[in-house]
Write an enzyme that holds these catalytic residues in place. Structure first.
Site, PDB file in Angstrom:
ATOM      1  N   ARG A  46       2.056 -12.296  -0.771  1.00  0.00           N
ATOM      2  CA  ARG A  46       0.712 -12.607  -0.264  1.00  0.00           C
ATOM      3  C   ARG A  46       0.122 -13.844  -0.919  1.00  0.00           C
ATOM      4  O   ARG A  46       0.514 -14.239  -2.016  1.00  0.00           O
ATOM      5  CB  ARG A  46      -0.222 -11.432  -0.566  1.00  0.00           C
ATOM      6  CG  ARG A  46       0.190 -10.114   0.083  1.00  0.00           C
ATOM      7  CD  ARG A  46      -0.408  -9.986   1.450  1.00  0.00           C
ATOM      8  NE  ARG A  46       0.083  -8.825   2.190  1.00  0.00           N
ATOM      9  CZ  ARG A  46      -0.547  -8.316   3.239  1.00  0.00           C
ATOM     10  NH1 ARG A  46      -1.676  -8.830   3.661  1.00  0.00           N
ATOM     11  NH2 ARG A  46      -0.038  -7.296   3.888  1.00  0.00           N
ATOM     12  N   CYS A  51       0.812  -7.655  11.732  1.00  0.00           N
ATOM     13  CA  CYS A  51       1.062  -7.794  13.171  1.00  0.00           C
ATOM     14  C   CYS A  51       0.280  -8.950  13.789  1.00  0.00           C
ATOM     15  O   CYS A  51       0.066  -8.980  15.004  1.00  0.00           O
ATOM     16  CB  CYS A  51       0.754  -6.492  13.888  1.00  0.00           C
ATOM     17  SG  CYS A  51       1.895  -5.168  13.472  1.00  0.00           S
ATOM     18  N   ASP A 109      -9.334  -9.968   8.908  1.00  0.00           N
ATOM     19  CA  ASP A 109      -8.814  -8.619   8.625  1.00  0.00           C
ATOM     20  C   ASP A 109      -9.804  -7.494   8.913  1.00  0.00           C
ATOM     21  O   ASP A 109      -9.394  -6.432   9.359  1.00  0.00           O
ATOM     22  CB  ASP A 109      -8.380  -8.551   7.153  1.00  0.00           C
ATOM     23  CG  ASP A 109      -7.494  -7.355   6.838  1.00  0.00           C
ATOM     24  OD1 ASP A 109      -6.546  -7.110   7.590  1.00  0.00           O
ATOM     25  OD2 ASP A 109      -7.754  -6.661   5.836  1.00  0.00           O
ATOM     26  N   TYR A 120      -1.590  -3.555  -6.636  1.00  0.00           N
ATOM     27  CA  TYR A 120      -1.429  -4.229  -5.349  1.00  0.00           C
ATOM     28  C   TYR A 120      -2.748  -4.301  -4.587  1.00  0.00           C
ATOM     29  O   TYR A 120      -3.521  -3.338  -4.567  1.00  0.00           O
ATOM     30  CB  TYR A 120      -0.360  -3.515  -4.491  1.00  0.00           C
ATOM     31  CG  TYR A 120      -0.309  -4.105  -3.105  1.00  0.00           C
ATOM     32  CD1 TYR A 120       0.254  -5.367  -2.894  1.00  0.00           C
ATOM     33  CD2 TYR A 120      -0.896  -3.464  -2.026  1.00  0.00           C
ATOM     34  CE1 TYR A 120       0.249  -5.948  -1.641  1.00  0.00           C
ATOM     35  CE2 TYR A 120      -0.906  -4.040  -0.767  1.00  0.00           C
ATOM     36  CZ  TYR A 120      -0.337  -5.280  -0.581  1.00  0.00           C
ATOM     37  OH  TYR A 120      -0.368  -5.851   0.666  1.00  0.00           O
ATOM     38  N   SER A 168      -1.388  -3.837  10.094  1.00  0.00           N
ATOM     39  CA  SER A 168      -1.035  -4.779   9.030  1.00  0.00           C
ATOM     40  C   SER A 168       0.270  -5.500   9.361  1.00  0.00           C
ATOM     41  O   SER A 168       1.227  -4.870   9.795  1.00  0.00           O
ATOM     42  CB  SER A 168      -0.900  -4.038   7.703  1.00  0.00           C
ATOM     43  OG  SER A 168      -2.146  -3.531   7.326  1.00  0.00           O
ATOM     44  N   LYS A 225      -9.657  -2.596   1.727  1.00  0.00           N
ATOM     45  CA  LYS A 225      -9.336  -1.464   2.607  1.00  0.00           C
ATOM     46  C   LYS A 225     -10.093  -0.201   2.188  1.00  0.00           C
ATOM     47  O   LYS A 225     -10.516   0.584   3.043  1.00  0.00           O
ATOM     48  CB  LYS A 225      -7.834  -1.206   2.600  1.00  0.00           C
ATOM     49  CG  LYS A 225      -6.980  -2.432   2.913  1.00  0.00           C
ATOM     50  CD  LYS A 225      -7.064  -2.872   4.351  1.00  0.00           C
ATOM     51  CE  LYS A 225      -6.017  -3.947   4.636  1.00  0.00           C
ATOM     52  NZ  LYS A 225      -6.056  -4.462   5.997  1.00  0.00           N
ATOM     53  N   HIS A 284     -10.619  -2.537  11.544  1.00  0.00           N
ATOM     54  CA  HIS A 284      -9.520  -3.355  11.014  1.00  0.00           C
ATOM     55  C   HIS A 284      -9.236  -4.482  12.017  1.00  0.00           C
ATOM     56  O   HIS A 284      -8.233  -4.456  12.720  1.00  0.00           O
ATOM     57  CB  HIS A 284      -8.299  -2.440  10.837  1.00  0.00           C
ATOM     58  CG  HIS A 284      -7.152  -3.061  10.107  1.00  0.00           C
ATOM     59  ND1 HIS A 284      -5.859  -2.613  10.237  1.00  0.00           N
ATOM     60  CD2 HIS A 284      -7.096  -4.070   9.228  1.00  0.00           C
ATOM     61  CE1 HIS A 284      -5.059  -3.332   9.471  1.00  0.00           C
ATOM     62  NE2 HIS A 284      -5.783  -4.234   8.851  1.00  0.00           N
ATOM     63  N   ARG A 344       0.836  -1.196   0.000  1.00  0.00           N
ATOM     64  CA  ARG A 344       0.000   0.000   0.000  1.00  0.00           C
ATOM     65  C   ARG A 344       0.873   1.249   0.000  1.00  0.00           C
ATOM     66  O   ARG A 344       1.990   1.242   0.506  1.00  0.00           O
ATOM     67  CB  ARG A 344      -0.927  -0.002   1.219  1.00  0.00           C
ATOM     68  CG  ARG A 344      -2.133  -0.927   1.057  1.00  0.00           C
ATOM     69  CD  ARG A 344      -3.060  -0.901   2.246  1.00  0.00           C
ATOM     70  NE  ARG A 344      -2.462  -1.524   3.406  1.00  0.00           N
ATOM     71  CZ  ARG A 344      -1.879  -0.880   4.403  1.00  0.00           C
ATOM     72  NH1 ARG A 344      -1.865   0.431   4.427  1.00  0.00           N
ATOM     73  NH2 ARG A 344      -1.360  -1.553   5.402  1.00  0.00           N
TER      74      ARG A 344
HETATM   75  P1  GDP Z   1      -1.790  -9.588   9.619  1.00  0.00           P
HETATM   76  O1  GDP Z   1      -1.285  -8.831   8.427  1.00  0.00           O
HETATM   77  O2  GDP Z   1      -2.157  -8.663  10.753  1.00  0.00           O
HETATM   78  O3  GDP Z   1      -2.877 -10.537   9.269  1.00  0.00           O
HETATM   79  O4  GDP Z   1      -0.554 -10.441  10.198  1.00  0.00           O
HETATM   80  P2  GDP Z   1      -0.176 -11.996  10.030  1.00  0.00           P
HETATM   81  O5  GDP Z   1      -1.016 -12.891  10.866  1.00  0.00           O
HETATM   82  O6  GDP Z   1      -0.117 -12.321   8.568  1.00  0.00           O
HETATM   83  O7  GDP Z   1       1.280 -12.001  10.638  1.00  0.00           O
HETATM   84  C1  GDP Z   1       2.294 -11.126  10.184  1.00  0.00           C
HETATM   85  C2  GDP Z   1       3.648 -11.633  10.611  1.00  0.00           C
HETATM   86  O8  GDP Z   1       3.701 -11.689  12.052  1.00  0.00           O
HETATM   87  C3  GDP Z   1       3.955 -13.030  10.124  1.00  0.00           C
HETATM   88  O9  GDP Z   1       5.308 -13.091   9.729  1.00  0.00           O
HETATM   89  C4  GDP Z   1       3.694 -13.898  11.327  1.00  0.00           C
HETATM   90  O10 GDP Z   1       4.467 -15.079  11.313  1.00  0.00           O
HETATM   91  C5  GDP Z   1       4.065 -12.995  12.494  1.00  0.00           C
HETATM   92  N1  GDP Z   1       3.283 -13.322  13.712  1.00  0.00           N
HETATM   93  C6  GDP Z   1       1.944 -13.523  13.802  1.00  0.00           C
HETATM   94  N2  GDP Z   1       1.563 -13.855  15.069  1.00  0.00           N
HETATM   95  C7  GDP Z   1       2.695 -13.854  15.804  1.00  0.00           C
HETATM   96  C8  GDP Z   1       2.972 -14.117  17.198  1.00  0.00           C
HETATM   97  O11 GDP Z   1       2.092 -14.424  17.999  1.00  0.00           O
HETATM   98  N3  GDP Z   1       4.282 -14.004  17.588  1.00  0.00           N
HETATM   99  C9  GDP Z   1       5.284 -13.658  16.715  1.00  0.00           C
HETATM  100  N4  GDP Z   1       6.523 -13.563  17.182  1.00  0.00           N
HETATM  101  N5  GDP Z   1       5.055 -13.415  15.396  1.00  0.00           N
HETATM  102  C10 GDP Z   1       3.788 -13.505  14.943  1.00  0.00           C
HETATM  103  P1  PGA Z   2      -3.088  -6.603   5.972  1.00  0.00           P
HETATM  104  O1  PGA Z   2      -3.688  -5.801   4.735  1.00  0.00           O
HETATM  105  O2  PGA Z   2      -1.618  -6.419   5.913  1.00  0.00           O
HETATM  106  O3  PGA Z   2      -3.719  -5.916   7.132  1.00  0.00           O
HETATM  107  O4  PGA Z   2      -3.456  -8.059   5.841  1.00  0.00           O
HETATM  108  C1  PGA Z   2      -3.537  -6.071   3.411  1.00  0.00           C
HETATM  109  C2  PGA Z   2      -3.182  -4.861   2.580  1.00  0.00           C
HETATM  110  O5  PGA Z   2      -2.119  -4.279   2.799  1.00  0.00           O
HETATM  111  O6  PGA Z   2      -3.980  -4.506   1.729  1.00  0.00           O
HETATM  112 MN    MN Z   3      -3.690 -10.612   7.371  1.00  0.00          MN
END
Ligand code: GDP
Ligand code: PGA
Ligand code: MN
Length: 592
Positions: A376, A260, A287, A207, A258, A216, A236, A79
């Site tokens: 992704r 996290c 999400d 993207y 994002s 979003k 979110h 983004r």
């Molecule tokens: P989203 O974009 O908020 O959905 O985040 P994701 O679930 O895809 O996670 C983003 C990154 O954070 C990935 O590399 C995960 O492996 C990492 N991650 C997710 N949950 C945890 C956790 O509980 N502990 C740690 N250390 N890393 C995490």
């Molecule tokens: P996310 O969002 O990282 O919160 O999953 C996707 C995006 O950047 O559009």
């Molecule tokens: Mn995600």
């Protein structure tokens, strides 16, 4: 400008829709117009055409049937917050949290880019519904795009095609999204939002977050504005159902910025001991969450999306087995690496060595990441083994707890509970997190990201905080509010909490608090569990980890609260007084 694109019969009886499509065609001058019906045959034909022109590369169809790789332009991988605008008539309605441009100027600027941009191409008209097709909480939109990649992704991410069109015709109202990939020139790229017109214009990026306009752009930036006017919340947040051994399910909504941990938490696999006792986890959404008060005063939530656009790196059979199981077939991968037998690969998947990196170059170890850090997968939610049957429920699911969290290497403990709704809103409003690869720019810089909505709130944050506070009224049975930090680091720079499946231990404590069963100690920042208040059987924590994950550091929190005060001051007189009083109450306790 070519004023006569080849006409295509409109399947719609809605004049406003037909007029808009005709206007867009007159501006963009496509060779053909295709109205998407969302059928399998349509999807297959699009995929075949994209395979023929190299937009999609087949992956190993023995191991990954129906799966494809898309390599985006190397300058178009995330983004672009600096090119994203929220265009209210008045700048103060967009707030310091948004980039603003006057609507007339924004239309003129971006329409000049759209002028004739689809010449020689097909213009796709995509009617879609965000949320279950029969839910009163759902909202519809139409995206016009010249990108077949966007059409294919929208088919996985939304309820798209004939049923959505039928609902749009019934309601007569829809969000208008216009998108073109343009030249993919970062200097000719804008993502513009016109909340009062319920419209979006996006040019120059393919993207996900910039181009899949239902996600979003619609479900957060436009919907947050609609939600404020109509008395609901567009957030979110992931939505996850936690079923305990007694068969009782509590739904939790959690806002993390994002990259996290939303997708991971929404699909977590309970630790073995929990599984054996009968704990189950149900994924409603990973999400976005739309919530509104039900007749009983509780908040009810739907996931407006129908698929996952998840971060690939870090996804493995250890970290997120449900996500990995979901993406074994019928998945579009974007910017991942491939192995020598053409399977998708990314850092953290396993210890194989990839053959080609995300740009299709021979992979050389030590020469940077093989998969792009923001690579992704796009996949239908139905393929997730933990997909909740309640995710299709028209009335949504009742929310027991709201969780805020971010990446905080220091200070912020594993979990704490806000004492009431107003405090909870302050906890959300003062969230901070280190930036990630999900947006272009520096990674790892601490910034304030209230409710994980900094990039996504379609209006002034001060008004948004006020909207949140307004839910606390007679008859309301609001969820408890918590804050978590899975990313606390030790002196050696390593994560102190095992995270992933073990996060269920923290969710169990929250549910215990909701039911009035779990213990905690009171501190100025909220109620903190002692290590013995959580089930930590089998988790090995060093003394440093115990201290930092469960400790309260008064000095650090004093300066944190100074920072929060400075941040809120940036919103001037619009900041709700109740929020400032809440801040003052806690700051006083910290001083005392
Ligand atoms: P989203 O974009 O908020 O959905 O985040 P994701 O679930 O895809 O996670 C983003 C990154 O954070 C990935 O590399 C995960 O492996 C990492 N991650 C997710 N949950 C945890 C956790 O509980 N502990 C740690 N250390 N890393 C995490
Ligand atoms: P996310 O969002 O990282 O919160 O999953 C996707 C995006 O950047 O559009
Ligand atoms: Mn995600």
């Amino acid at each position: 400008m070519n004023a006569n694109p080849i006409p295509s019969p409109s399947p719609s009886s809605l004049e406003a829709l037909n007029d808009w499509v005709a206007d867009v065609a007159a501006l963009t001058a496509p060779d053909r117009i295709h109205w998407c019906d969302g059928s399998d045959a349509e999807f297959d034909a699009l995929v075949a055409a994209m395979q023929a022109d190299g937009t999609l590369l087949p992956l190993n169809h023995d191991t990954h049937p129906g799966s494809w790789l898309h390599r985006s332009d190397p300058d178009d991988v995330a983004r672009v917050e600096h090119l994203t605008f929220v265009c209210h008539e008045k700048e103060e309605d967009a707030g310091p949290n948004n980039h603003w441009m006057a609507p007339a100027e924004a239309h003129a600027k971006i329409d000049a880019l759209f002028d004739g941009c689809m010449r020689g191409r097909t213009m796709y008209v995509i009617p879609y519904c965000m949320g279950p097709i029969d839910s009163p909480l759902s909202r519809c939109g139409v995206e016009i795009t010249d990108s077949p990649y966007v059409v294919a992704n929208m088919r996985l991410m939304t309820r798209m095609g004939a049923p959505a069109l039928a609902r749009i015709e019934r309601e007569g109202k829809f969000v208008r999204g216009l998108h073109s990939t343009g030249e993919l020139d970062p200097d000719r790229r804008y993502i513009m939002h016109f909340p009062d017109e319920l419209s979006i214009k996006s040019y120059g990026s393919g993207y996900g977050g910039n181009a899949l306009l239902g996600k979003k752009c619609h479900a957060l930036r436009i919907a947050s504005h609609q939600a404020r006017n109509e008395g609901w919340l567009a957030e979110h947040m992931l939505i996850v159902g936690i079923e305990n051994p007694q068969g009782e399910t509590h739904y939790i909504a959690a806002a993390f910025p994002s990259a996290c941990g939303k997708t991971n938490l929404s699909m977590l696999i309970p630790p073995d001991a929990y599984r054996e006792k009968g704990w189950k986890v149900w994924t409603v959404g990973d999400d976005i969450c739309w919530m509104r008060p039900g007749e009983d005063g509780r908040l009810y939530a739907i996931n407006p999306e129908a698929g996952y656009f998840g971060v690939a790196p870090g996804t493995s059979d250890k970290s997120n087995p449900n996500a990995l199981a979901s993406i074994q077939r019928d998945t579009i991968f974007t910017n991942v690496a491939v192995t020598d037998d053409n399977q998708p690969w990314w850092e953290g998947l396993d210890d194989r060595v990839p053959a080609k990196d995300w740009q299709g170059r021979d992979y050389v170890a030590g020469n940077g990441k093989a998969a792009h850090p923001n690579s992704r997968f796009t996949v239908s939610a139905k393929q997730c083994p933990s997909y909740s049957p309640q995710a299709e429920a028209a009335q949504g699911v009742p929310i027991s707890a709201i969780v805020f969290g971010g990446r905080r290497a220091s200070l912020v403990p594993l979990v704490f509970e806000a004492r009431d709704w107003t405090h909870g809103v302050l906890v959300g409003a003062s969230m901070g997190s280190e930036t990630t690869a999900a947006a272009t720019g520096q990674v790892g810089v601490m910034r304030r990201d209230p409710m994980a909505m900094k990039p996504f709130c379609g209006y002034n944050f001060a008004d948004y905080f006020g909207h949140w506070l307004s839910f606390d009224k007679p008859g309301a049975k609001l969820p408890k509010v918590f804050h978590v930090n899975w990313f606390r680091k030790g002196d050696e720079g390593d994560f102190l909490w095992p995270g992933f499946g073990d996060n269920l231990r923290v969710l169990e404590w929250m549910i215990g608090r909701v039911k009035g069963e779990a213990g905690a100690v009171d501190t100025p920042i909220g109620a903190l569990p002692r290590p013995e208040d959580l089930d930590l059987a089998g988790v090995e924590l060093t003394d440093e980890a115990r201290e930092k994950l469960f400790g309260f550091e008064p000095e650090g929190w004093k300066s944190e609260f100074d920072g929060i005060s400075e941040y809120l001051a940036g919103y001037g007189e619009r900041t709700p007084q109740a929020l400032l009083s809440e801040h003052a109450r806690i700051a006083k306790r910290l001083d005392g």
